[in-house]
Design a protein around this motif. Structure first.
Motif, PDB file in Angstrom:
ATOM      1  N   THR A 183       0.852  -1.141   0.193  1.00 40.83           N
ATOM      2  CA  THR A 183       0.043  -0.038   0.219  1.00 40.83           C
ATOM      3  C   THR A 183       0.745   1.307  -0.104  1.00 40.83           C
ATOM      4  OG1 THR A 183      -1.713  -1.057   1.359  1.00 40.83           O
ATOM      5  CG2 THR A 183      -1.675   1.307   1.224  1.00 40.83           C
ATOM      6  N   ILE A 184       0.345   2.378  -1.075  1.00 42.45           N
ATOM      7  CA  ILE A 184       1.340   3.579  -1.073  1.00 42.45           C
ATOM      8  C   ILE A 184       1.180   4.019   0.416  1.00 42.45           C
ATOM      9  CG2 ILE A 184       1.421   5.818  -1.563  1.00 42.45           C
ATOM     10  CD1 ILE A 184       0.416   4.688  -4.424  1.00 42.45           C
ATOM     11  N   LYS A 185       2.373   4.641   1.009  1.00 43.88           N
ATOM     12  CA  LYS A 185       2.344   5.230   2.361  1.00 43.88           C
ATOM     13  C   LYS A 185       2.912   6.577   2.141  1.00 43.88           C
ATOM     14  CE  LYS A 185       4.442   4.373   6.668  1.00 43.88           C
ATOM     15  NZ  LYS A 185       5.720   3.278   7.616  1.00 43.88           N
ATOM     16  N   TRP A 186       3.777   6.842   1.162  1.00 45.61           N
ATOM     17  CA  TRP A 186       4.468   8.314   1.103  1.00 45.61           C
ATOM     18  C   TRP A 186       3.970   8.894  -0.302  1.00 45.61           C
ATOM     19  CZ3 TRP A 186       8.094   4.383   2.301  1.00 45.61           C
ATOM     20  CH2 TRP A 186       8.308   4.266   3.668  1.00 45.61           C
ATOM     21  N   ASP A 187       3.621  10.285  -0.398  1.00 45.29           N
ATOM     22  CA  ASP A 187       3.459  11.028  -1.571  1.00 45.29           C
ATOM     23  C   ASP A 187       4.533  11.156  -2.417  1.00 45.29           C
ATOM     24  OD1 ASP A 187       0.245  11.817  -1.154  1.00 45.29           O
ATOM     25  OD2 ASP A 187       1.172  12.057   0.394  1.00 45.29           O
ATOM     26  N   LEU A 188       5.661  11.239  -1.762  1.00 40.04           N
ATOM     27  CA  LEU A 188       7.031  11.580  -2.349  1.00 40.04           C
ATOM     28  C   LEU A 188       8.078  11.234  -1.616  1.00 40.04           C
ATOM     29  CD1 LEU A 188       8.705  12.815  -4.824  1.00 40.04           C
ATOM     30  CD2 LEU A 188       8.920  14.952  -3.583  1.00 40.04           C
ATOM     31  N   GLY A 189       9.212  10.385  -2.086  1.00 37.97           N
ATOM     32  CA  GLY A 189      10.257   9.863  -1.409  1.00 37.97           C
ATOM     33  C   GLY A 189      11.579  10.192  -2.045  1.00 37.97           C
ATOM     34  N   TYR A 190      12.549   9.861  -1.540  1.00 39.31           N
ATOM     35  CA  TYR A 190      14.056   9.962  -1.789  1.00 39.31           C
ATOM     36  C   TYR A 190      14.920   9.167  -1.384  1.00 39.31           C
ATOM     37  CZ  TYR A 190      18.532  11.795  -2.999  1.00 39.31           C
ATOM     38  OH  TYR A 190      19.781  11.775  -3.463  1.00 39.31           O
ATOM     39  N   LEU A 191      15.751   8.235  -2.057  1.00 39.03           N
ATOM     40  CA  LEU A 191      16.643   7.255  -1.423  1.00 39.03           C
ATOM     41  C   LEU A 191      18.066   7.796  -2.170  1.00 39.03           C
ATOM     42  CD1 LEU A 191      17.657   4.745  -0.157  1.00 39.03           C
ATOM     43  CD2 LEU A 191      16.985   3.516  -2.441  1.00 39.03           C
ATOM     44  N   GLY A 192      18.842   8.032  -1.233  1.00 36.45           N
ATOM     45  CA  GLY A 192      20.382   8.648  -1.590  1.00 36.45           C
ATOM     46  C   GLY A 192      21.182   9.007  -0.444  1.00 36.45           C
ATOM     47  N   THR A 193      22.441   8.499  -0.464  1.00 35.85           N
ATOM     48  CA  THR A 193      23.341   8.911   0.572  1.00 35.85           C
ATOM     49  C   THR A 193      23.626  10.588   0.421  1.00 35.85           C
ATOM     50  OG1 THR A 193      24.506   6.819   0.500  1.00 35.85           O
ATOM     51  CG2 THR A 193      25.719   8.783   1.276  1.00 35.85           C
ATOM     52  N   PRO A 214       1.624  20.196   4.407  1.00 34.63           N
ATOM     53  CA  PRO A 214       1.780  19.517   5.525  1.00 34.63           C
ATOM     54  C   PRO A 214       1.031  18.439   5.646  1.00 34.63           C
ATOM     55  CG  PRO A 214       0.544  21.572   5.704  1.00 34.63           C
ATOM     56  CD  PRO A 214       0.972  21.619   4.555  1.00 34.63           C
ATOM     57  N   ASP A 215      -0.132  18.123   4.887  1.00 36.14           N
ATOM     58  CA  ASP A 215      -0.856  17.151   5.139  1.00 36.14           C
ATOM     59  C   ASP A 215      -0.702  15.817   4.234  1.00 36.14           C
ATOM     60  OD1 ASP A 215      -1.572  18.703   2.578  1.00 36.14           O
ATOM     61  OD2 ASP A 215      -3.602  17.847   2.589  1.00 36.14           O
ATOM     62  N   ARG A 216       0.437  16.119   3.462  1.00 36.29           N
ATOM     63  CA  ARG A 216       1.190  14.994   2.627  1.00 36.29           C
ATOM     64  C   ARG A 216       2.315  14.351   3.317  1.00 36.29           C
ATOM     65  NH1 ARG A 216      -0.702  14.726  -2.818  1.00 36.29           N
ATOM     66  NH2 ARG A 216      -2.929  16.185  -2.883  1.00 36.29           N
ATOM     67  N   ARG A 217       2.539  13.253   2.883  1.00 37.16           N
ATOM     68  CA  ARG A 217       3.817  12.451   3.612  1.00 37.16           C
ATOM     69  C   ARG A 217       4.969  12.304   2.684  1.00 37.16           C
ATOM     70  NH1 ARG A 217      -0.283   7.487   4.218  1.00 37.16           N
ATOM     71  NH2 ARG A 217      -0.522   8.284   1.989  1.00 37.16           N
ATOM     72  N   VAL A 311       7.125  20.820  -8.281  1.00 35.89           N
ATOM     73  CA  VAL A 311       6.896  19.430  -7.557  1.00 35.89           C
ATOM     74  C   VAL A 311       5.434  19.602  -6.927  1.00 35.89           C
ATOM     75  CG1 VAL A 311       7.605  17.891  -5.629  1.00 35.89           C
ATOM     76  CG2 VAL A 311       9.269  19.005  -7.113  1.00 35.89           C
ATOM     77  N   THR A 312       5.068  20.672  -6.261  1.00 36.96           N
ATOM     78  CA  THR A 312       3.695  20.651  -5.703  1.00 36.96           C
ATOM     79  C   THR A 312       2.880  20.634  -7.001  1.00 36.96           C
ATOM     80  OG1 THR A 312       4.073  23.179  -5.649  1.00 36.96           O
ATOM     81  CG2 THR A 312       4.576  22.039  -3.653  1.00 36.96           C
ATOM     82  N   GLY A 313       2.907  21.295  -7.928  1.00 33.90           N
ATOM     83  CA  GLY A 313       1.988  21.017  -9.273  1.00 33.90           C
ATOM     84  C   GLY A 313       1.699  19.742  -9.507  1.00 33.90           C
ATOM     85  N   ILE A 314       2.834  19.006  -9.599  1.00 35.31           N
ATOM     86  CA  ILE A 314       2.645  17.451 -10.022  1.00 35.31           C
ATOM     87  C   ILE A 314       2.047  16.586  -8.869  1.00 35.31           C
ATOM     88  CG2 ILE A 314       3.877  15.423 -10.357  1.00 35.31           C
ATOM     89  CD1 ILE A 314       6.349  17.180 -11.541  1.00 35.31           C
ATOM     90  N   LEU A 315       2.171  16.884  -7.653  1.00 27.57           N
ATOM     91  CA  LEU A 315       1.812  16.116  -6.541  1.00 27.57           C
ATOM     92  C   LEU A 315       0.119  16.472  -6.518  1.00 27.57           C
ATOM     93  CD1 LEU A 315       4.359  16.342  -3.593  1.00 27.57           C
ATOM     94  CD2 LEU A 315       4.080  14.438  -5.368  1.00 27.57           C
TER      95      LEU A 315
END
Length: 369
Positions: A183-193, A214-217, A311-315
């Motif tokens: 199940t989708i948990k986050w609206d936007l994520g990032y993976l990177g050192t 603030p209501d997005r994850r 980014v906010t426009g896409i989301l």
């Protein structure tokens, strides 16, 4: 190549993905070469920061061996290196200059360099500030494989003297990177050192959108981030995410963010392995912009952003139908062109080409030290 090859890799790390992207790249390529029937040995410097974070201790696709010093490498592995059909030295190998000098006179098979950090390497080599490769050593490789394509390949030949420069981009293993059904948990994520030259973009394209929504994850996974970063309350932090958990991590995101290092943007044609991993998991991608991106993902398969507004426009405004269509196209492209199996075929195909005469190594040059 029709016969099974004996291939030895010397790389930064295969055993640990902690704080580096090299391990993931090597694992995908070596696993695919093994499936093609080739015999693979990986030699890794035994250093404490990787020893304490090993997430692949006993690979089933190659023989993994460790060494403590260059002298030990010479003593214990000279026979394997001498008889190998192909020896590949990777970027950022500790004391790489000394190792390359040894191998250039030792190898009887093909001698190659695999640069997973090409723009960084060339900048350091140009300033004679690279401890794993000297400018004078570049012509000694039969093939210089590069994570970066485009104009950089011609620059390697014309400016640095490479006899053959070929792209060998990162890749993905579809058996390990696929949609998990979570199940989708986050609206936007990032993976990177953490990287200082990526942090400003991460701030603009993820942290600022998180503050505005603030209501997005949101989520950021990766090690070595400074303790003084002000993370918004709706941004979850994951300190380290082992490769085995990447697929589920991507599958839980509505979108994932790709952020490229400054040197990679300047060079262009430098796709991150995270792009291919996310696409293989059918996760829609928002990326910063860089030359050559459209040669890997056309506009219909990815969204680009240069500001928090983008980014906010896409989301907020892109429909789920458009989002999923974009992800489907990217998924198809990656499975066709950017798997470990595809890279293994490209690698061995290049090795079929006739070899040029290797120059005589001059060990009397001070920069060899």
């Amino acid at each position: 190549m029709t016969k099974a090859l004996d291939i030895v890799f010397l790389g930064l790390s295969l055993s640990s993905s902690w704080g580096n992207g090299h391990a993931t790249t090597f694992r995908g390529l070596l696993r695919a070469l093994h499936k093609l029937g080739h015999r693979i040995t990986f030699l890794e410097r035994d250093v404490p920061w990787y020893a304490h974070h090993r997430d692949l201790r006993d690979p089933d696709f190659c023989e993994l061996r460790y060494y403590d010093t260059v002298d030990e490498l010479r003593r214990n592995h000279q026979r394997d290196l001498r008889r190998a059909d192909v020896v590949v030295v990777g970027s950022f190998v500790p004391e790489g200059r000394a190792i390359i000098d040894d191998l250039a006179s030792l190898c009887t098979g093909q001698f190659c360099f695999y640069d997973i950090d090409t723009p960084v390497t060339l900048a350091r080599v140009a300033e004679d500030d690279c401890d794993y490769l000297a400018r004078r050593q570049i012509p000694y490789f039969d093939v210089y494989f590069s994570f970066t394509g485009g104009a950089t390949l011609e620059r390697l030949k014309s400016e640095f003297g490479a006899r053959s420069a070929e792209p060998l981009y990162c890749s993905v293993d579809p058996e390990r990177h696929h949609w998990t059904g979570s199940t989708i948990k986050w609206d936007l994520g990032y993976l990177g050192t953490y990287s200082p030259d990526r942090q400003q973009t991460l701030e603009a394209l993820l942290l600022e959108p998180a503050r505005r929504l603030p209501d997005r994850r949101f989520v950021v996974a990766g090690s070595q981030y400074p303790g003084d970063i002000a993370w918004p309350n709706n941004v979850i932090r994951i300190e380290h995410l082992p490769p085995a958990e990447h697929a589920d991590f991507y599958s839980r995101q509505r979108y994932t963010l790709n952020v490229t290092r400054t040197s990679m943007i300047a060079a262009g044609w430098s796709p991150s392995v995270r792009l291919f991993e996310a696409a293989a998991c059918r996760t829609p991608i928002i990326s910063d912009c860089w030359p050559g991106l459209d040669s890997f993902f056309p506009a219909s398969a990815i969204r680009t952003a240069s500001s928090a507004d983008d980014v906010t426009g896409i989301l907020l405004r892109q429909s789920d139908r458009a989002r999923l269509s974009m992800a489907k196209q990217a998924h198809s492209l990656v499975l066709t062109r950017h798997t470990g199996a595809a890279r293994a075929r490209e690698f061995t195909s290049v090795l079929r080409q006739p070899r040029q005469m290797r120059p005589v190594l001059d060990l009397n040059i001070e920069s060899a030290a």
